[in-house]
Design a protein around this motif. Structure first.
Motif, mmCIF file in Angstrom:
data_model
loop_
_atom_site.group_PDB
_atom_site.id
_atom_site.type_symbol
_atom_site.label_atom_id
_atom_site.label_comp_id
_atom_site.label_asym_id
_atom_site.label_seq_id
_atom_site.Cartn_x
_atom_site.Cartn_y
_atom_site.Cartn_z
ATOM 1 N N GLU A 1 1.514 -12.133 -2.197
ATOM 2 C CA GLU A 1 0.038 -11.827 -1.978
ATOM 3 C C GLU A 1 -0.148 -11.687 -0.518
ATOM 4 O OE1 GLU A 1 -2.590 -10.421 -3.444
ATOM 5 O OE2 GLU A 1 -1.965 -10.579 -5.549
ATOM 6 N N THR B 1 0.854 -6.496 5.331
ATOM 7 C CA THR B 1 1.700 -5.403 5.213
ATOM 8 C C THR B 1 0.755 -3.957 5.332
ATOM 9 O OG1 THR B 1 3.455 -6.253 4.168
ATOM 10 C CG2 THR B 1 3.412 -3.960 3.948
ATOM 11 N N LYS C 1 -0.799 -0.523 4.512
ATOM 12 C CA LYS C 1 -0.824 0.409 3.065
ATOM 13 C C LYS C 1 0.186 1.364 3.193
ATOM 14 C CE LYS C 1 -5.089 -1.112 1.261
ATOM 15 N NZ LYS C 1 -6.367 -0.534 0.984
ATOM 16 N N THR D 1 1.701 -9.119 1.380
ATOM 17 C CA THR D 1 0.948 -7.813 1.122
ATOM 18 C C THR D 1 -0.303 -7.840 2.035
ATOM 19 O OG1 THR D 1 1.903 -7.847 -1.129
ATOM 20 C CG2 THR D 1 0.000 -6.269 -0.435
ATOM 21 N N LEU E 1 5.894 -4.280 -2.985
ATOM 22 C CA LEU E 1 5.090 -5.566 -2.757
ATOM 23 C C LEU E 1 4.191 -5.822 -4.188
ATOM 24 C CD1 LEU E 1 5.127 -6.183 0.985
ATOM 25 C CD2 LEU E 1 6.292 -7.616 -0.804
ATOM 26 N N LYS E 2 3.387 -4.707 -3.923
ATOM 27 C CA LYS E 2 2.470 -4.716 -5.260
ATOM 28 C C LYS E 2 2.910 -4.675 -6.605
ATOM 29 C CE LYS E 2 -1.749 -4.414 -3.733
ATOM 30 N NZ LYS E 2 -2.661 -5.268 -3.880
ATOM 31 N N TYR F 1 5.142 -1.462 1.128
ATOM 32 C CA TYR F 1 3.681 -1.781 0.335
ATOM 33 C C TYR F 1 3.795 -1.687 -1.197
ATOM 34 C CZ TYR F 1 -1.118 -2.520 -0.135
ATOM 35 O OH TYR F 1 -2.423 -3.065 -0.667
ATOM 36 N N GLN F 2 4.124 -0.651 -1.613
ATOM 37 C CA GLN F 2 4.025 -0.384 -3.093
ATOM 38 C C GLN F 2 4.921 -1.323 -3.930
ATOM 39 O OE1 GLN F 2 1.597 1.250 -4.610
ATOM 40 N NE2 GLN F 2 2.489 0.197 -6.510
#
Length: 190
Positions: free
Chosen positions: A63, A69, A71, A66, A79-80, A76-77
């Motif tokens: 978190e 980082t 978007k 992120t 990490l999500k 980014y994705q």
């Protein structure tokens, strides 16, 4: 691998305690290692809990990464997705640990009984709690009878009342009530 390690955490700590209490060589080894400079005065249980503590921190770490980082960054994705996966792993570990601890408690309860006239461990059954109770007997004539001390075990589907058995430190099942046939009433504090 983490799930299995984490769900066995309680058992490993109990085994370490049992061995420390019963095995002099093991106890001496643990004490010697505690004062080893590489151990930094930590005991074995401190090391055994580290992986569990780490796995619980991974979602927070991800978190934080992120947060810094953008978007539109290529990671980014990912990490999500990693955050969601790690939160799922932590949740599964918690659930599995609860199931295993519940099963172990039911096995412990079963071992308290002198006979196996009642099987505690059944599919779908969950241990809820236990307590000491005193059963009050209705007076007959002018004689008031003392209450009988009993142990009550509450499970998801049954309530079991137990009393002392002939064998020391064991119990006998006195009564089993099916929860579906019970009415529960909340009483005001006396």
């Amino acid at each position: 691998m983490y799930k299995q390690f984490c769900s066995d955490q309680t058992q490993s700590l109990n085994t370490r305690k049992r061995l420390k209490d019963t095995n002099q060589q093991f106890s001496e080894f643990l004490e010697k290692q505690q004062y080893n400079p590489e151990s930094k005065l930590l005991v074995l249980s401190d090391f055994l809990i580290k992986p569990l503590q780490r796995i619980c921190k991974y979602p927070l770490l991800l978190e934080r990464i992120t947060k810094y980082t953008t978007k539109d960054h290529s990671d980014y994705q990912s990490l999500k997705d990693a955050i969601a996966m790690m939160e799922d792993v932590v949740s599964q570990i918690d659930e599995r640990k609860q199931v295993i601890e519940n099963l172990r408690r039911m096995i412990d309860v079963q071992s308290m009984f002198e006979t196996e006239e009642f099987t505690v461990v059944e599919p779908g059954r969950k241990y809820v709690f236990e307590t000491e109770i005193v059963l009050m007997m209705r007076p007959s004539g002018n004689v008031r009878r003392e209450g009988k001390k009993r142990h009550m075990f509450v499970f998801s589907d049954v309530i079991l009342i137990a009393g002392p058995a002939r064998t020391k430190n064991k119990m006998d099942v006195r009564v089993v009530y099916l929860v579906e046939h019970c009415d529960f009433v909340e009483l005001a504090d006396a």
